[in-house]
Design an enzyme around this catalytic site. Structure first.
Site, PDB file in Angstrom:
ATOM      1  N   HIS A 142       2.387  -1.007   0.814  1.00 15.96           N
ATOM      2  CA  HIS A 142       1.501  -0.041   0.063  1.00 15.96           C
ATOM      3  C   HIS A 142       1.907   1.450   0.234  1.00 15.96           C
ATOM      4  O   HIS A 142       1.618   1.936   1.242  1.00 15.96           O
ATOM      5  CB  HIS A 142      -0.145  -0.091   0.442  1.00 15.96           C
ATOM      6  CG  HIS A 142      -0.656  -1.206  -0.204  1.00 15.96           C
ATOM      7  ND1 HIS A 142      -0.355  -2.776   0.220  1.00 15.96           N
ATOM      8  CD2 HIS A 142      -1.636  -1.427  -1.156  1.00 15.96           C
ATOM      9  CE1 HIS A 142      -1.451  -3.458  -0.479  1.00 15.96           C
ATOM     10  NE2 HIS A 142      -1.956  -2.721  -1.128  1.00 15.96           N
ATOM     11  N   GLU A 162       0.332   5.500  -2.338  1.00 14.50           N
ATOM     12  CA  GLU A 162      -0.786   5.186  -3.322  1.00 14.50           C
ATOM     13  C   GLU A 162      -1.986   6.271  -3.336  1.00 14.50           C
ATOM     14  O   GLU A 162      -2.887   6.525  -2.711  1.00 14.50           O
ATOM     15  CB  GLU A 162      -1.521   3.948  -3.062  1.00 14.50           C
ATOM     16  CG  GLU A 162      -2.619   3.726  -4.260  1.00 14.50           C
ATOM     17  CD  GLU A 162      -3.252   2.418  -3.889  1.00 14.50           C
ATOM     18  OE1 GLU A 162      -3.159   1.892  -2.741  1.00 14.50           O
ATOM     19  OE2 GLU A 162      -4.005   2.146  -4.798  1.00 14.50           O
ATOM     20  N   ASP A 181      -4.086  -6.344  -8.257  1.00  8.23           N
ATOM     21  CA  ASP A 181      -4.258  -5.486  -7.169  1.00  8.23           C
ATOM     22  C   ASP A 181      -5.738  -6.047  -6.495  1.00  8.23           C
ATOM     23  O   ASP A 181      -5.807  -6.744  -5.674  1.00  8.23           O
ATOM     24  CB  ASP A 181      -4.317  -4.209  -7.237  1.00  8.23           C
ATOM     25  CG  ASP A 181      -4.267  -3.427  -5.922  1.00  8.23           C
ATOM     26  OD1 ASP A 181      -4.178  -3.980  -4.755  1.00  8.23           O
ATOM     27  OD2 ASP A 181      -4.335  -2.276  -5.986  1.00  8.23           O
ATOM     28  N   TRP A 204     -12.613  -1.560  -4.461  1.00  8.18           N
ATOM     29  CA  TRP A 204     -11.581  -0.609  -5.168  1.00  8.18           C
ATOM     30  C   TRP A 204     -11.674  -0.931  -7.135  1.00  8.18           C
ATOM     31  O   TRP A 204     -11.185   0.004  -7.540  1.00  8.18           O
ATOM     32  CB  TRP A 204     -10.150  -0.878  -4.953  1.00  8.18           C
ATOM     33  CG  TRP A 204     -10.008  -0.426  -3.375  1.00  8.18           C
ATOM     34  CD1 TRP A 204      -9.910   0.761  -3.040  1.00  8.18           C
ATOM     35  CD2 TRP A 204     -10.224  -1.620  -2.298  1.00  8.18           C
ATOM     36  NE1 TRP A 204      -9.939   0.597  -1.437  1.00  8.18           N
ATOM     37  CE2 TRP A 204     -10.018  -0.553  -1.063  1.00  8.18           C
ATOM     38  CE3 TRP A 204     -10.447  -2.761  -1.965  1.00  8.18           C
ATOM     39  CZ2 TRP A 204     -10.163  -1.063   0.053  1.00  8.18           C
ATOM     40  CZ3 TRP A 204     -10.641  -3.497  -0.839  1.00  8.18           C
ATOM     41  CH2 TRP A 204     -10.434  -2.601   0.409  1.00  8.18           C
ATOM     42  N   GLN A 242      -4.540  -2.321   6.466  1.00  7.66           N
ATOM     43  CA  GLN A 242      -5.421  -1.352   5.784  1.00  7.66           C
ATOM     44  C   GLN A 242      -5.926  -0.155   6.513  1.00  7.66           C
ATOM     45  O   GLN A 242      -5.839   0.969   5.681  1.00  7.66           O
ATOM     46  CB  GLN A 242      -6.576  -2.242   5.274  1.00  7.66           C
ATOM     47  CG  GLN A 242      -7.831  -1.565   4.660  1.00  7.66           C
ATOM     48  CD  GLN A 242      -7.391  -1.380   2.950  1.00  7.66           C
ATOM     49  OE1 GLN A 242      -7.524  -2.323   2.432  1.00  7.66           O
ATOM     50  NE2 GLN A 242      -6.720  -0.107   2.590  1.00  7.66           N
ATOM     51  N   HIS A 275       0.738  -9.177  -6.671  1.00  4.10           N
ATOM     52  CA  HIS A 275       0.026  -8.027  -5.791  1.00  4.10           C
ATOM     53  C   HIS A 275      -1.194  -8.319  -6.099  1.00  4.10           C
ATOM     54  O   HIS A 275      -1.929  -7.851  -6.896  1.00  4.10           O
ATOM     55  CB  HIS A 275       0.310  -6.698  -6.035  1.00  4.10           C
ATOM     56  CG  HIS A 275      -0.155  -5.827  -4.966  1.00  4.10           C
ATOM     57  ND1 HIS A 275       0.690  -4.828  -4.497  1.00  4.10           N
ATOM     58  CD2 HIS A 275      -1.430  -5.643  -4.680  1.00  4.10           C
ATOM     59  CE1 HIS A 275      -0.206  -4.178  -3.353  1.00  4.10           C
ATOM     60  NE2 HIS A 275      -1.371  -4.522  -3.727  1.00  4.10           N
ATOM     61  N   HIS A 282      -5.491  -8.652  -3.714  1.00  2.00           N
ATOM     62  CA  HIS A 282      -5.951  -8.898  -2.273  1.00  2.00           C
ATOM     63  C   HIS A 282      -7.116  -9.793  -2.347  1.00  2.00           C
ATOM     64  O   HIS A 282      -8.219  -9.655  -2.671  1.00  2.00           O
ATOM     65  CB  HIS A 282      -6.672  -7.544  -1.980  1.00  2.00           C
ATOM     66  CG  HIS A 282      -5.579  -6.526  -1.804  1.00  2.00           C
ATOM     67  ND1 HIS A 282      -5.369  -5.940  -0.575  1.00  2.00           N
ATOM     68  CD2 HIS A 282      -4.981  -5.785  -2.680  1.00  2.00           C
ATOM     69  CE1 HIS A 282      -4.536  -4.834  -0.476  1.00  2.00           C
ATOM     70  NE2 HIS A 282      -4.233  -4.748  -2.024  1.00  2.00           N
TER      71      HIS A 282
HETATM   72 FE   FE2 Z   1      -2.971  -3.205  -3.006  1.00  2.00          FE
END
Ligand code: FE2
Length: 417
Positions: free
Chosen positions: A208, A211, A307, A313, A150, A55, A57
């Site tokens: 997702h 979260e 992630d 993030w 997203q 996982h 991005h």
């Molecule tokens: Fe993610």
């Protein structure tokens, strides 16, 4: 090629491994080299199947601070910053950053990657770039691409069409973000749509899911129910599920029966969710990582992922799976001796289940593709504790990355060895 004296996945007995034409042709004790065969003695080092990054991005990787830093440290500020940054994406920019992120992963022994790519940018330029990178690296570092809405599906005009467009372009999996939809109804509707798209395009599903620290966020029950009823089951993965951390135990106990029946997989991202979650708490502050031990005991597969690497993030990250595992076992209190010894599985076998990898591509077995890593340690406990170097990363019999052992010298006389 004959690799000698290997501790295969913490085995007590050292083994030899013969690789011929990219395949594990023979695995056993005291194998004799054939005439002219090259021999590498690894002196008892640990051999594992390759690390998997399940996982990440890649489209947002290495953009931290652009155009500004995430001051609140929340998921939602991260989404706002990314919505500004993604306006100036172009193919060369995405390709350069994603390639650098893959490079960081590859030198740490990663050979398989599942990346989420934002599907809500109307240009779909990031999707185009990552799909191209997938083809370039196929068979060396395999990339699965998830079309990830997203900004939501039902709450973002045009998003459903863009999501389907990504599947037509060749995305391997379809995602959703139910906790970010405007309403509970939109959340359910988005998951129904995603499951329909998965069936229509034969795609995997990776959502997702929940979260958020909101104990009322219950996209997971919908996802698991649809996975069960559609028969997609283990082709479905729920990523994050941090709200589960806050569910009351009566609800969780009921939910776990459905999770077991559904056979869906889970991916926790311990680095970033310990960073992002609990931000609206005073004290005590919730850890915000899903119920890993309980899910494993329930028979569900649970992997760990990065992630994010240096993006809106998460402001750190160097692609080292051992950092992810190290944080993961701390925050989930999975640090009994056996749990530490087995923890490599979060970024190997458990992740292989999430990615639905072919059994002949993965695993150190005679007849399988010769994909493996060699770590500079006698067993996984030591490897994790000292962050042992990945001496070799071998794909289809060919070395694709290597690291020399570090040399550190202590000059204090009574401490030098
Ligand atoms: Fe993610």
């Amino acid at each position: 090629m004959l690799y000698r004296n290997l501790c295969i996945e913490n085995s007590d007995v050292l083994k030899d491994v013969r690789v011929c034409e990219g395949i594990f042709s023979e695995i056993g004790e005291n194998l004799l080299p054939s005439e002219g065969e090259e021999v590498v003695d690894l002196g008892g080092c640990l051999m594992l199947p390759p690390f998997i990054e399940p996982h990440i991005h890649l489209d947002s990787a290495l953009t931290a601070g652009e155009p500004r830093w995430n001051a609140s440290g929340t998921l939602f500020e991260g989404i706002e910053i990314w919505s500004e940054r993604k306006k100036r994406l172009d193919k060369a920019d995405v390709m350069a950053r994603a390639s650098e992120a893959i490079h960081r992963l590859a030198v740490h022994g990663v050979q398989f990657v599942r990346t989420h790519v934002d599907s809500t940018d109307p240009s779909l330029v990031a999707m185009e770039a990552i799909l191209e990178l997938r083809e370039t690296l196929r068979g060396v570092v395999d990339i699965q691409v998830v079309a990830f809405p997203q900004d939501g599906i039902m709450s973002s005009p045009g998003s459903a069409q863009l999501l389907e467009q990504c599947l037509r372009m060749g995305a391997d999996a379809v995602g959703a973000i139910p906790h970010y939809e405007f309403t509970r109804e939109y959340s359910v509707e988005s998951l129904n749509l995603v499951m329909k798209l998965a069936e229509k395009y034969g795609a995997l599903v990776d959502v997702h899911c929940d979260e958020i620290d909101d104990e009322a966020s219950r996209g997971l029950e919908t996802l698991a129910c649809r996975a069960l009823e559609s028969g997609l089951k283990s082709r479905v993965t729920a990523s994050h599920t941090t709200a589960m951390h806050s569910y009351n135990n009566a609800y969780a106990a009921k939910l776990f029966r459905l999770l077991r029946l559904s056979e869906i997989n889970f991916i926790a991202n311990p680095l970033i969710n310990t960073h992002l979650q609990g931000r609206l708490d005073t004290y005590p502050k919730r850890r915000g990582v899903t119920r890993v031990r309980e899910l494993l005991a329930n028979g569900n597969h649970v992997a760990f992922g990065h992630d994010d690497i240096f993006d809106p993030w998460y402001p750190l990250g160097n692609g080292q799976p051992m950092d992810v595992i190290h944080m993961g076992i701390h925050v989930t209190q999975s640090m009994g001796y056996d749990e530490i010894m087995q923890s490599y599985r979060f970024c190997t076998w458990e992740a292989a289940h999430c990615l639905n990898l072919s059994p002949t591509d993965y695993g150190i077995r005679e007849g399988n593709a010769a994909n493996f890593i060699i770590l500079n340690a006698k067993h996984w406990y030591e490897a994790l504790n000292v962050r042992a170097e990945v001496l070799l990363s071998v794909r289809n019999g060919k070395v694709i990355a290597r690291t020399s052992p570090r040399q550190a010298e202590c000059l204090i006389p009574w401490l030098s060895k």
